[in-house]
Design an enzyme around this catalytic site. Structure first.
Site, PDB file in Angstrom:
ATOM      1  CB  CYS A  47      -0.917   0.018   1.214  1.00 47.30           C
ATOM      2  SG  CYS A  47      -2.047  -1.387   1.302  1.00 47.30           S
ATOM      3  CG  ASP A 290      -4.072  -9.202  -1.629  1.00 52.74           C
ATOM      4  OD1 ASP A 290      -4.714  -8.992  -0.587  1.00 52.74           O
ATOM      5  OD2 ASP A 290      -3.254  -8.386  -2.106  1.00 52.74           O
ATOM      6  CG  ASN A 312      -0.678  -7.929   8.114  1.00 51.12           C
ATOM      7  OD1 ASN A 312       0.403  -8.407   8.434  1.00 51.12           O
ATOM      8  ND2 ASN A 312      -0.785  -6.990   7.187  1.00 51.12           N
ATOM      9  CE1 TYR A 433     -18.263  20.591  18.747  1.00 45.97           C
ATOM     10  CE2 TYR A 433     -18.738  20.907  21.097  1.00 45.97           C
ATOM     11  CZ  TYR A 433     -18.516  21.437  19.829  1.00 45.97           C
ATOM     12  OH  TYR A 433     -18.533  22.797  19.655  1.00 45.97           O
TER      13      TYR A 433
END
Length: 460
Positions: A47, A290, A312, A433
């Site tokens: 990646c 994959d 993983n 928040y």
């Protein structure tokens, strides 16, 4: 007690995670581990390749989590540049070829792990074998692309496909000083999003100076007299000059070994396993990464979703099973994040076409908000789209496109999807928040509130 032998085919995330976990549970006296890897590298972040190519990561080796020497130091017999070319299931052995010498030999196993990964889709087009045409899936692929970029004098690049890899590589090539054109067949880039959300990505790519051509069907790669790529041709009769071409069409499971051995494969060609990642119908064979299909928890069907996060986890589950422990991989909800320039992109769950394919009736809600309180200096625009099932209000999917601070909000939705929550329940979530982090009503909650109204209106 006799020593058992585990053979692992594939030396990246799933395979070496499985080997490492099995070694933690069983020492060399109980379990011999032999692993085969056809490439030059192990345990790396594929990646991260676009960020290495683009210069954000200093060098290739920064992407390597564990070297072959480190694996061998843990009593794992890792054989690099060695490709397994045949599985003999009846005989409990694999045939491997040394890619440097060409010599072949058989290795027996008591337990077998297939982690053969995926390969970039290379369409059967005239000229596809021209020098300068690259797929990017492994670190070896990345190195070949980097070498081409160093040698190439021109500065024109064409990226074929506008999925995650295509978009990320387009940005990386811009960072390298290339003039980039992206050709893709869809209505908008990022087909992992609905077209209305993909349009936001399209606009961001245009702002970066990336030329994005929608509805473009590539028909031919044109090469010069030396066999190097010079242009990409489309069905519309257009030609786009190119000194380098990157294929970002997607990947497919690398399962020719499994297919030849008669192992069960799914609709997309991925190996089918049970919850413990055992290959269905085979007690002593596991598969992960994959090359497998996994259960989509929202749609309720098997899908090929190639991500390092899954690989993983698969490896940990497999290693536990091989080592005598117990673990399962229940499935996924399809969460992914990416970026182009300063625009963050995220999705989880189903798109509209996924929901339709699953036979679900649904409503949608799309809202515009900001990443922080609107008055805070770092506030950036953010768009959230939410899908909910009609009548039940069950959350089906969320897509987010926006500035810094947008993408990881998708994790709220991923948890909600995994828990099977309704949009009513999402509205009631007690999220953190403060003005530097979100508006009083977080954008995900605003979208959920609008989805609640849509569900109620649909049932009137």
């Amino acid at each position: 007690m006799a020593t058992e032998r585990l053979v692992v085919v594939g030396g990246d995330a799933a395979g070496m995670s499985a080997a490492s976990q099995a070694r933690r549970l069983k020492g060399p006296a109980e379990l011999e581990i032999v692993a085969f890897e056809r490439g030059h590298f192990t345990s790396y972040s594929a990646c991260g390749i676009p960020y290495w190519i683009g210069g954000q990561v200093a060098g290739r080796d920064e992407l390597i989590a564990r070297t072959p020497e480190e694996h061998r130091a843990r009593d794992i017999d890792l054989r690099m540049r060695t490709e397994v070319v045949e599985l003999d299931l009846a005989g409990g052995r694999v045939r491997a070829r040394d890619l440097e010498s060409g010599s072949e030999s058989w290795t027996g196993y008591d337990k077998l792990v297939l982690a053969t990964g995926a390969r970039p889709i290379r369409p059967r087009l005239p000229g596809i074998g021209a020098h300068g045409v690259h797929g990017v899936q492994t670190l070896d692929d990345g190195q070949r692309l980097a070498d081409t970029l160093e040698r190439t004098q021109g500065r024109r690049a064409v990226v074929v496909g506008a999925g995650y890899i295509g978009v990320e590589m387009a940005e990386a090539l811009v960072a390298r000083g290339y003039e980039v054109t992206v050709l893709h067949r869809g209505q908008q880039p990022m087909a992992t999003l609905d077209p209305d959300m993909g349009a936001l990505v399209h606009a961001a790519m245009n702002r970066m100076g990336i030329r994005t051509v929608s509805g473009a069907e590539v028909t031919k790669i044109l090469a010069d007299d030396q066999g190097a790529v010079r242009a990409v041709a489309t069905a519309a009769g257009d030609e786009y000059p190119a000194d380098v071409v990157v294929l970002g069409i997607g990947v497919e499971p690398r399962t020719s070994l499994a297919r030849a051995a008669g192992l069960p494969l799914g609709e997309s060609g991925g190996v089918l396993t049970d919850l413990s990642m055992r290959v269905r119908g085979h007690e002593n064979i596991w598969s992960g990464g994959d090359c497998v299909e996994v259960l989509d928890l929202v749609a309720g069907r098997m899908r090929h979703i190639p991500l390092g996060t899954h690989a993983n986890k698969h490896g940990q589950v497999i290693g536990s099973g091989v080592g005598g422990g117990y673990a399962t991989f229940p499935g996924v909800v399809g969460t992914a994040v990416s970026k182009v320039c300063d625009l963050e992109i995220a999705r989880t769950g189903l798109r509209e076409k996924d929901a339709l394919a699953a036979g679900l009736r649904f409503v949608t809600a799309t809202i515009s908000s900001t990443t922080t309180a609107g008055y805070y200096p770092t506030a950036a625009d953010m768009t959230v789209k939410m899908l909910a099932e009609r009548r039940t209000g069950r959350l089906l999917g969320v897509q987010i496109v926006g500035g810094a601070g947008s993408a990881k909000r998708v994790d709220i939705a991923a948890v909600a999807l995994t828990a099977g929550m309704t949009v009513d329940q999402v509205v009631s979530l007690d999220l953190g928040y403060a003005p530097p982090f979100s508006p009083v009503w977080d954008p995900v909650l605003v979208a959920a509130r609008k989805a609640v109204s849509a569900v109620r209106s649909a049932d009137v």
